[in-house]
Design a protein around this motif. Structure first.
Motif, PDB file in Angstrom:
ATOM      1  N   SER A   1       0.827  -1.200   0.000  1.00 17.48           N
ATOM      2  CA  SER A   1       0.000   0.000   0.000  1.00 17.48           C
ATOM      3  C   SER A   1       0.864   1.255   0.000  1.00 17.48           C
ATOM      4  CB  SER A   1      -0.913  -0.002   1.232  1.00 17.48           C
ATOM      5  OG  SER A   1      -0.132  -0.069   2.413  1.00 17.48           O
ATOM      6  N   ALA A   2       0.230   2.375  -0.283  1.00 16.16           N
ATOM      7  CA  ALA A   2       0.926   3.662  -0.330  1.00 16.16           C
ATOM      8  C   ALA A   2       1.387   4.077   1.061  1.00 16.16           C
ATOM      9  CB  ALA A   2       0.008   4.728  -0.918  1.00 16.16           C
ATOM     10  N   ASP A   3       2.344   4.992   1.100  1.00 20.61           N
ATOM     11  CA  ASP A   3       2.943   5.417   2.371  1.00 20.61           C
ATOM     12  C   ASP A   3       1.935   6.057   3.315  1.00 20.61           C
ATOM     13  OD1 ASP A   3       5.379   4.501   1.513  1.00 20.61           O
ATOM     14  OD2 ASP A   3       6.096   6.457   0.822  1.00 20.61           O
ATOM     15  N   GLY A   4       0.901   6.686   2.775  1.00 21.15           N
ATOM     16  CA  GLY A   4      -0.030   7.426   3.617  1.00 21.15           C
ATOM     17  C   GLY A   4      -1.137   6.592   4.227  1.00 21.15           C
ATOM     18  N   ILE A   5      -1.017   5.268   4.195  1.00 23.22           N
ATOM     19  CA  ILE A   5      -2.069   4.396   4.719  1.00 23.22           C
ATOM     20  C   ILE A   5      -1.555   3.655   5.953  1.00 23.22           C
ATOM     21  CG2 ILE A   5      -3.501   2.371   4.241  1.00 23.22           C
ATOM     22  CD1 ILE A   5      -3.618   3.228   1.350  1.00 23.22           C
ATOM     23  N   ASN A   6      -2.327   3.686   7.018  1.00 21.00           N
ATOM     24  CA  ASN A   6      -2.041   2.933   8.235  1.00 21.00           C
ATOM     25  C   ASN A   6      -2.723   1.573   8.167  1.00 21.00           C
ATOM     26  OD1 ASN A   6      -0.310   3.892  10.253  1.00 21.00           O
ATOM     27  ND2 ASN A   6      -1.749   5.507  10.822  1.00 21.00           N
ATOM     28  N   GLU A   7      -1.990   0.508   8.465  1.00 17.33           N
ATOM     29  CA  GLU A   7      -2.533  -0.852   8.442  1.00 17.33           C
ATOM     30  C   GLU A   7      -2.320  -1.496   9.810  1.00 17.33           C
ATOM     31  OE1 GLU A   7      -1.494  -1.688   3.716  1.00 17.33           O
ATOM     32  OE2 GLU A   7      -0.142  -2.416   5.306  1.00 17.33           O
TER      33      GLU A   7
END
Length: 433
Positions: free
Chosen positions: A417-423
């Motif tokens: 996922s992109a850097d701006g997504i928290n998982e």
């Protein structure tokens, strides 16, 4: 030689062949223990003796998938490999022939099998190559393999106020959004069959537990429980019951057991019994694979620790005795160990500990140094542990889903996922479906 003698000889040969196939995994397991650190990866070559619309993608997928198991190194030169997999075409274009053999000088008995394909769809071929990869893992390692199993986690984009659930098959590259509501969705728990989930949604009015069918994926969820205030996530036990921590007033939270009922138009939860009655905060209930022992968190000694309760006697014992903050218990598939998160000096680390560990409270580190890690979950074959990991140190650093061998070691990124997504909060189902 008479006909009767030939029949007897043929039966003996057949019996020996079947016995060999069943014994090989056991022999592999006796020499290969996923619970011991310092595992040496097996060198495997995968060769296509021909080209087709099925063989080419199978080889490409399989080379990628086998490395993702963290158990194999794929080599191009068969002379450098310990084991060789040859994939060959057959007169039927929908069937491929597969031969697994050991390097020259090894005692590994070659295994030949066939695999039939219905179509050339990319996702379908990925599933079939996962099936083949698990076949290799079983025969070479003695474990069933986890390729093709499904992980679900909670994800939030930067600037958005709600979390959505995302799914991805282990070994695949593509992920898919599962939930489309406007709430914070988290705390996924799979049913024993691995084909449905429950999860929590924090709404403006309180905490709701939602049910969702997964195979096939139903994009419409059903509410099965609601409670005013902010409740903890529900956990689906191996016995089919659901366990939930409920606020009882003051500083007291207890664990309640519910029946998952499907007789009406929609599924629901019906209360069975109150499991804990201590005047402390008890939460994060997780049932053992055999359905006999409940792991949970309690702060009755002053700090959060993992306890184990025998459900038949309701007697509990403390499992983690070292350090002051241990949370997020997760059972291994065989019920022999529990992975958990230890928090110390503002640093979170994933450990695992034997359920019958006589060395009191001493766990083995799973996640690597240099990153925060929490919310562990085991792969279906017990060889890996996935977790939320954060390699950053700043306030804006993001969490992603990583995994390591369950014996510990370096971390591999599961998602892209992109850097701006928290998982956060991964959940792993029981195997390839």
């Amino acid at each position: 030689i008479t006909g009767d003698c030939m029949k007897i000889i043929f039966k003996l040969i057949l019996l020996f062949g079947v016995s060999l196939y069943l014994v090989l995994p056991a022999l592999a397991l006796s020499y290969y223990d996923i619970n011991k650190p310092g595992i040496e990866k097996l060198k495997l070559s995968i060769t296509a003796n021909g080209s087709s619309d099925i063989i080419d993608p199978v080889v490409e997928q399989l080379r990628s998938q086998m490395q993702k198991t963290l158990l194999f190194n794929i080599v191009d030169d068969s002379d450098e490999a310990t084991y060789n997999l040859d994939i060959n075409p057959t007169p039927d274009q929908k069937i491929i022939s597969v031969k697994l053999s050991g390097a020259q000088g090894t005692s590994f008995e070659a295994i030949t099998t066939g695999m039939k394909f219905r179509n050339e769809d990319e996702e379908y071929i990925n599933l079939k190559s996962s099936q083949l990869g698990n076949f290799l893992t079983k025969n070479l390692m003695g474990i069933k393999g986890s390729l093709g199993s499904i992980l679900v986690w909670s994800a939030a984009k930067k600037g958005e106020g709600q979390n959505s659930l995302i799914m991805q098959r282990f070994g695949a590259e593509k992920s898919q959004k599962v939930t489309y509501n406007f709430f914070n969705n988290t705390g996924v728990s799979w049913n024993p069959k691995g084909d449905a989930i429950i999860y929590s949604a924090q709404t403006g009015n309180g905490s709701e537990v939602l049910w969702q069918g997964f195979l096939p994926l139903r994009l419409k969820s059903e509410s099965i429980y609601f409670d005013e205030g902010k409740g903890s996530s529900a956990s689906w036990g191996s016995n089919g019951k659901v366990y939930l921590a409920k606020y009882m007033g003051g500083k007291n939270t207890d664990i309640i057991e519910y029946e998952f009922v499907t007789g009406g138009t929609t599924p629901s939860l019906e209360r069975i019994r109150r499991i804990t009655k201590h005047s402390a905060i008890e939460t994060e209930p997780v049932l053992s694979p055999d359905g006999e022992t409940l792991a949970y968190i309690s702060d009755k000694t002053g700090s959060p620790q993992i306890y184990l309760m025998d459900l038949s006697t309701k007697k509990s014992r403390r499992l983690t005795l070292s350090d002051k903050y241990n949370i997020n218990p997760a059972w291994s598939p065989d019920g022999s160990m529990i992975a958990y998160c230890n928090v110390k000096n503002n640093k979170s680390t994933v450990f695992r500990i034997g359920v019958d560990d006589n060395i009191i409270g001493l766990g083995r580190q799973v996640s690597p140094n240099g990153m925060n890690a929490e919310s562990p979950v085991w792969s279906p074959d017990g060889s890996m542990i996935a977790y939320s990991g954060n390699k950053g140190t700043g306030i804006g650093s993001k969490w992603k889903i990583y995994y390591s061998l369950s014996s510990g070691g370096s971390a591999s990124r599961l998602t892209n996922s992109a850097d701006g997504i928290n998982e956060t909060n991964p959940a792993w189902n029981s195997g390839l479906k």
